[in-house]
Motif scaffolding. Sequence first.
Motif, PDB file in Angstrom:
ATOM      1  N   PRO A  36      60.652  -0.115  61.410  1.00 26.03           N
ATOM      2  CA  PRO A  36      61.280  -1.042  62.382  1.00 26.03           C
ATOM      3  C   PRO A  36      61.303  -0.462  63.801  1.00 26.03           C
ATOM      4  N   VAL A  37      61.479   0.860  63.894  1.00 26.35           N
ATOM      5  CA  VAL A  37      61.556   1.519  65.211  1.00 26.35           C
ATOM      6  C   VAL A  37      60.176   1.543  65.853  1.00 26.35           C
ATOM      7  N   LEU A  38      59.169   1.863  65.043  1.00 27.62           N
ATOM      8  CA  LEU A  38      57.784   1.903  65.565  1.00 27.62           C
ATOM      9  C   LEU A  38      57.375   0.522  66.079  1.00 27.62           C
ATOM     10  N   GLU A  39      57.698  -0.510  65.305  1.00 26.98           N
ATOM     11  CA  GLU A  39      57.344  -1.876  65.715  1.00 26.98           C
ATOM     12  C   GLU A  39      58.016  -2.235  67.040  1.00 26.98           C
ATOM     13  N   ALA A  40      59.279  -1.872  67.157  1.00 25.58           N
ATOM     14  CA  ALA A  40      60.023  -2.173  68.400  1.00 25.58           C
ATOM     15  C   ALA A  40      59.405  -1.430  69.583  1.00 25.58           C
ATOM     16  N   ALA A  41      59.025  -0.174  69.363  1.00 24.97           N
ATOM     17  CA  ALA A  41      58.452   0.623  70.461  1.00 24.97           C
ATOM     18  C   ALA A  41      57.091   0.065  70.889  1.00 24.97           C
ATOM     19  N   TRP A  42      56.237  -0.229  69.930  1.00 28.45           N
ATOM     20  CA  TRP A  42      54.916  -0.769  70.275  1.00 28.45           C
ATOM     21  C   TRP A  42      55.044  -2.154  70.918  1.00 28.45           C
ATOM     22  N   SER A  43      56.027  -2.915  70.481  1.00 23.12           N
ATOM     23  CA  SER A  43      56.227  -4.235  71.086  1.00 23.12           C
ATOM     24  C   SER A  43      56.642  -4.078  72.554  1.00 23.12           C
ATOM     25  N   ALA A  44      57.548  -3.131  72.823  1.00 20.87           N
ATOM     26  CA  ALA A  44      57.997  -2.913  74.214  1.00 20.87           C
ATOM     27  C   ALA A  44      56.833  -2.425  75.074  1.00 20.87           C
ATOM     28  N   ILE A  45      56.056  -1.511  74.543  1.00 23.40           N
ATOM     29  CA  ILE A  45      54.922  -0.943  75.302  1.00 23.40           C
ATOM     30  C   ILE A  45      53.878  -2.026  75.573  1.00 23.40           C
ATOM     31  N   SER A  46      53.667  -2.918  74.587  1.00 21.21           N
ATOM     32  CA  SER A  46      52.622  -3.950  74.767  1.00 21.21           C
ATOM     33  C   SER A  46      53.016  -4.948  75.851  1.00 21.21           C
ATOM     34  N   LYS A  47      54.332  -5.075  76.113  1.00 18.48           N
ATOM     35  CA  LYS A  47      54.793  -6.018  77.148  1.00 18.48           C
ATOM     36  C   LYS A  47      55.013  -5.321  78.511  1.00 18.48           C
ATOM     37  N   ALA A  48      54.942  -4.001  78.512  1.00 17.94           N
ATOM     38  CA  ALA A  48      55.297  -3.256  79.740  1.00 17.94           C
ATOM     39  C   ALA A  48      54.315  -3.561  80.874  1.00 17.94           C
ATOM     40  N   ASP A  49      54.885  -3.698  82.100  1.00 12.46           N
ATOM     41  CA  ASP A  49      53.995  -3.824  83.276  1.00 12.46           C
ATOM     42  C   ASP A  49      54.072  -2.547  84.128  1.00 12.46           C
ATOM     43  N   LEU A  50      54.841  -1.552  83.618  1.00 11.51           N
ATOM     44  CA  LEU A  50      54.910  -0.231  84.251  1.00 11.51           C
ATOM     45  C   LEU A  50      55.471   0.732  83.207  1.00 11.51           C
ATOM     46  N   VAL A  51      54.881   1.910  83.084  1.00 10.43           N
ATOM     47  CA  VAL A  51      55.396   2.929  82.151  1.00 10.43           C
ATOM     48  C   VAL A  51      55.732   4.183  82.960  1.00 10.43           C
ATOM     49  N   ILE A  52      56.959   4.679  82.760  1.00 14.87           N
ATOM     50  CA  ILE A  52      57.371   5.910  83.448  1.00 14.87           C
ATOM     51  C   ILE A  52      57.747   6.940  82.382  1.00 14.87           C
ATOM     52  N   ILE A  53      56.989   8.047  82.353  1.00 15.77           N
ATOM     53  CA  ILE A  53      57.188   9.115  81.362  1.00 15.77           C
ATOM     54  C   ILE A  53      58.134  10.138  81.980  1.00 15.77           C
ATOM     55  N   VAL A  54      59.208  10.473  81.265  1.00 10.86           N
ATOM     56  CA  VAL A  54      60.186  11.399  81.848  1.00 10.86           C
ATOM     57  C   VAL A  54      60.463  12.546  80.872  1.00 10.86           C
ATOM     58  N   GLY A  55      60.062  13.763  81.247  1.00  9.50           N
ATOM     59  CA  GLY A  55      60.536  14.950  80.535  1.00  9.50           C
ATOM     60  C   GLY A  55      60.022  15.110  79.131  1.00  9.50           C
TER      61      GLY A  55
END
Length: 256
Positions: free
Chosen positions: A178-197
Motif C-alpha cells: 500500500p505504501v509503495l502504491e501511494a508513493a508511485w502514485s504521488a511521484i507519477s502526478k508530481a510536477d516538481l521533485v525536491i530530494i532532501v538529505g
Amino acid sequence: MAAGEKLEQAALRLRASQRPVFLTGAGVSAESGVPTFRDAATGLWSKYEPTELATPQAFQRDPDLVWRFYQYRRQIAAPAKPNPGHYALAELEALKPDLWIITQNVDDLHEQSGSQHVIRLHGRLRDSRCSQNCKGDPTLIDLDKFRLNSPDTAPRCPYCSARIRPDVVWFNEMLPLPVLEAAWSAISKADLVIIVGTSGMVHPAADMPMDARDRGVPVIEINPQPSALTPVADLWIDQPSGVALPELAHRVTALA
Ligand code: OAD
C-alpha cells in the motif's frame, strides 16, 4: 551559480508547482540530532552485525534481542524534535495542498512539525505491529493500550499470539505494497521533485526521482554533499536542509 540564485530559481519553480513531491532521507533529521541506525549500533550493540539486529531472519532467530535493540533505538531517538527544515515543509504544505512528502526516515518528525501528507516508505520506529499482520497490513498494536510495553522480551500479539515487532522495513525486506502504491502514485502526478538529505543509495526510493526526471519533471536536490542522485537533479543546492528549506519557504511565501 551562487547559492542565492539557486534558491531563487528553486523558489520560482516551487511557487509555479501545483503538485510538488519532496523525497526526504536521514539528512532532513540530521539537524534534529536523530541517531541513525549506524549511530545506534555502537557501544554494547557494536558487537552485532546489522544482519543480526534488523532482518526478518534475525527476528526469527532471536526476537528478544531484536526487540531490545529497537527499544534502545526508540529510547535514544525519543528526545529528538523537528528542526526548521521540518517546519518549513509543513509551512509549504499549508500553501500547496497537493504537496506530498515521501520519506525514508522512521522518525515521526515530519508529522510532529505539522506535515500531514507524509508517505513513510520504511515505516515508523515508534510503531509496533503483529509480525503476521493478522488483522491486515499493517496490524498496528498499541503497546500501552494492551499494557505490553516490555523492555526485554518481544511481546505477543493480543489477537493471534505471534510475536510483535517494530513497524519498520528491515534489510532485504519488501516495502509494504500500500505504501509503495501511494508513493508511485504521488511521484507519477508530481510536477516538481525536491530530494532532501538522502545518499540515494537505497531503492526503490532512489528510483522515484529518476522516474520523474525521465518524464521531464524538474528535479532539485538539497544536500551539503553530492549524492548518488545529484546527477539526476537539474539544480543542486549544497546547503543543509535546516537552512535551505526555511529560506525556500520564505521566498515562496514572499512570491505568493
Ligand atoms: P544516509 O545516512 O545514507 O544519507 C544521509 C544523507 O543526508 C547524506 O547524503 C548526507 O550528505 C545528507 N545530509 C547530512 N546532513 C544533512 C543536512 N543537514 N541537510 C541535508 N542533507 C544532509 O541516509 P538515507 O539516504 O536516508 O533504510 O538512507 C536511506 C536508507 O538507508 C534509510 O532509510 C535506511 C538505511 O538503510 C531502511 O531503514 C530500510
